[in-house]
Design a protein around this motif. Structure first.
Motif, PDB file in Angstrom:
ATOM      1  N   THR A   1      19.724   1.972 -10.928  1.00  0.00           N
ATOM      2  CA  THR A   1      20.143   2.704  -9.722  1.00  0.00           C
ATOM      3  C   THR A   1      19.658   1.986  -8.472  1.00  0.00           C
ATOM      4  O   THR A   1      20.415   1.809  -7.497  1.00  0.00           O
ATOM      5  N   VAL A   2      18.406   1.555  -8.466  1.00  0.00           N
ATOM      6  CA  VAL A   2      17.855   0.839  -7.311  1.00  0.00           C
ATOM      7  C   VAL A   2      18.619  -0.465  -7.080  1.00  0.00           C
ATOM      8  O   VAL A   2      18.984  -0.804  -5.948  1.00  0.00           O
TER       9      VAL A   2
ATOM     10  N   GLY B   1      21.663  -1.144  -8.048  1.00  0.00           N
ATOM     11  CA  GLY B   1      23.012  -0.817  -7.610  1.00  0.00           C
ATOM     12  C   GLY B   1      23.060  -0.510  -6.125  1.00  0.00           C
ATOM     13  O   GLY B   1      23.934  -1.007  -5.400  1.00  0.00           O
ATOM     14  N   GLU B   2      22.114   0.278  -5.657  1.00  0.00           N
ATOM     15  CA  GLU B   2      22.062   0.601  -4.234  1.00  0.00           C
ATOM     16  C   GLU B   2      21.849  -0.653  -3.391  1.00  0.00           C
ATOM     17  O   GLU B   2      22.444  -0.807  -2.313  1.00  0.00           O
ATOM     18  N   MET B   3      21.025  -1.569  -3.879  1.00  0.00           N
ATOM     19  CA  MET B   3      20.747  -2.805  -3.148  1.00  0.00           C
ATOM     20  C   MET B   3      21.987  -3.689  -3.052  1.00  0.00           C
ATOM     21  O   MET B   3      22.181  -4.415  -2.071  1.00  0.00           O
ATOM     22  N   ASN B   4      22.860  -3.606  -4.062  1.00  0.00           N
ATOM     23  CA  ASN B   4      24.034  -4.477  -4.112  1.00  0.00           C
ATOM     24  C   ASN B   4      25.348  -3.762  -3.793  1.00  0.00           C
ATOM     25  O   ASN B   4      26.419  -4.374  -3.903  1.00  0.00           O
ATOM     26  N   GLY B   5      25.265  -2.497  -3.421  1.00  0.00           N
ATOM     27  CA  GLY B   5      26.466  -1.777  -3.012  1.00  0.00           C
ATOM     28  C   GLY B   5      27.380  -1.376  -4.151  1.00  0.00           C
ATOM     29  O   GLY B   5      28.603  -1.261  -3.975  1.00  0.00           O
TER      30      GLY B   5
ATOM     31  N   SER C   1      27.482   1.132  -8.101  1.00  0.00           N
ATOM     32  CA  SER C   1      26.768   2.121  -8.909  1.00  0.00           C
ATOM     33  C   SER C   1      26.052   1.415 -10.047  1.00  0.00           C
ATOM     34  O   SER C   1      26.297   0.231 -10.327  1.00  0.00           O
TER      35      SER C   1
ATOM     36  N   GLN D   1      11.165  -1.420  -3.892  1.00  0.00           N
ATOM     37  CA  GLN D   1      11.041  -0.238  -3.032  1.00  0.00           C
ATOM     38  C   GLN D   1       9.819  -0.263  -2.107  1.00  0.00           C
ATOM     39  O   GLN D   1       9.865   0.318  -1.025  1.00  0.00           O
TER      40      GLN D   1
END
Length: 370
Positions: free
Chosen positions: A75-76, A78-82, A84, A271
């Motif tokens: 999840t982390v 995915g968020e960093m790379n735009g 899911s 993070q």
């Protein structure tokens, strides 16, 4: 290798990986008490404080298997790379992911294109699957020759292993060059883009591989926590690909293919350690520029690097120079293993390590009977 009954014939085409000598080994062999190793592209500033704390805390759970889906870290990432988390999967270091990709794609007789001066594992894992390795020469300035790779494509081409930045040369190819390759890529062929060192690049025209993957191009991006994030010994890597392909990777790879300690450290470094990571990057780039300038001033042919190491040509035999450097307590990587008998790769270490390397190298060049 001695013949052993029952082994697949491809096993005999694989060379043992050479990691070079370790500090303790050199100390013992040469009777030295102070040795530095700047040969393996390790991050001298890691592990960072929050990742170290998270890994220590996770030790109490080491008797338990990790979450097999690794949802927290995916999840982390995915968020960093735009994207899911369905677009991300993990592995025991990037090498384990490359092994899995080879198992997925390469059948006996498939052609695999690899730049001639690149990471040796690409060749080994391709050959052990029965692939026919096609090497494409580098350009005169040690860059990946995209036009040469395009010319090497045939109906039998299945995979291309491309590191960007390239190891060991530190050179990169641009978004425009990759786009050119993808436009002529056959439907059955795939590009595996190894981006282990991409965080060290300052160039603005690097490919946006995630966007290309989202567009449905036949491309995978393999990345690691070993370099910028200082977790080489934790062995954790990941790949970005389409959800359908990620599902296949998860099916083919081993279960629980990352460990609790590594994933805890990876989450924390992303993070909570970003200031430390940023400082590390700035130090590395500044030191890289210093080394390049100093080596050029000594008359070396320095290849401009976008990684945390520098590849340079000398007028002399690289194995001999590296041996002399080792006698003076500095471990480097000779380019002879890549067929570059006068080239050396040096990792960008701390300021103190760099000063020592430059001082000793200058002395060896001046004093050796070469």
């Amino acid at each position: 290798m001695k013949k052993i009954s029952g082994l697949r014939k491809q096993v005999y085409d694989v060379r043992p990986y050479s990691a070079g000598k370790f500090v303790e080994q050199v100390m013992s062999e040469l009777g030295l008490t102070d040795v530095i190793k700047i040969a393996s592209n390790e991050n001298p500033y890691g592990p960072f404080p929050e990742s170290l704390k998270a890994m220590a805390n996770e030790l109490q759970n080491i008797n338990l298997y990790p979450d097999s889906n690794f949802e927290a870290l995916r999840t982390v990432l995915g968020e960093m790379n735009g994207v899911s988390m369905e677009w991300i999967t993990l592995s025991h270091g990037a090498e384990a992911m490359l092994q899995t990709i080879a198992k997925m794609f390469i059948a006996e007789g498939d052609e695999v294109i690899i730049p001639s001066v690149s990471y040796a594992l690409y060749t080994d894992i391709s050959r052990i699957m029965g692939g026919l390795v096609i090497n494409v020469a580098m350009t005169d300035d040690y860059k990946t020759d995209i036009d040469g790779i395009i010319s090497a494509i045939t109906p039998n081409t299945k995979l291309m292993w491309l590191a960007n930045p390239n190891n060991p040369t530190g050179t990169v190819f641009s978004k425009e060059e990759l786009d050119k390759l993808l436009r002529v890529l056959p439907d059955r062929a795939w590009v595996v883009l190894d981006e282990a060192y991409v965080e060290f690049s300052e160039l603005s025209n690097m490919p946006d591989t995630v966007e290309l993957i989202k567009e449905g191009k036949n491309i995978l991006s393999a990345r690691t926590f070993s370099k910028m994030y200082g977790l080489a010994g934790a062995r954790i890597g990941y790949v970005i690909g389409s959800p359908n392909l990620v599902n296949v990777i998860n099916t083919v790879s081993e279960p629980f293919n990352a460990n609790r300690i590594a994933t805890a450290g990876a989450i924390a470094v992303l993070q909570k350690d970003q200031e430390s990571v940023k400082e590390c990057r700035n130090k590395t780039i500044n030191s890289r520029q210093k080394i390049e300038k100093e080596l050029a001033g000594m008359g070396m042919n320095v290849v401009s690097s976008s990684a945390n190491f520098i590849f340079f040509e000398t007028p002399y035999n690289a194995d001999y120079l590296c041996q002399e450097m080792m006698k003076n307590g500095v471990i480097l990587r000779s380019g002879s293993g890549w067929g570059c008998d006068k080239a050396i790769r040096v990792t960008v270490g701390t300021h103190e390590e760099i000063d020592r390397f430059l001082h000793v190298f200058h002395k060896v060049i001046d004093c050796s009977n070469i």
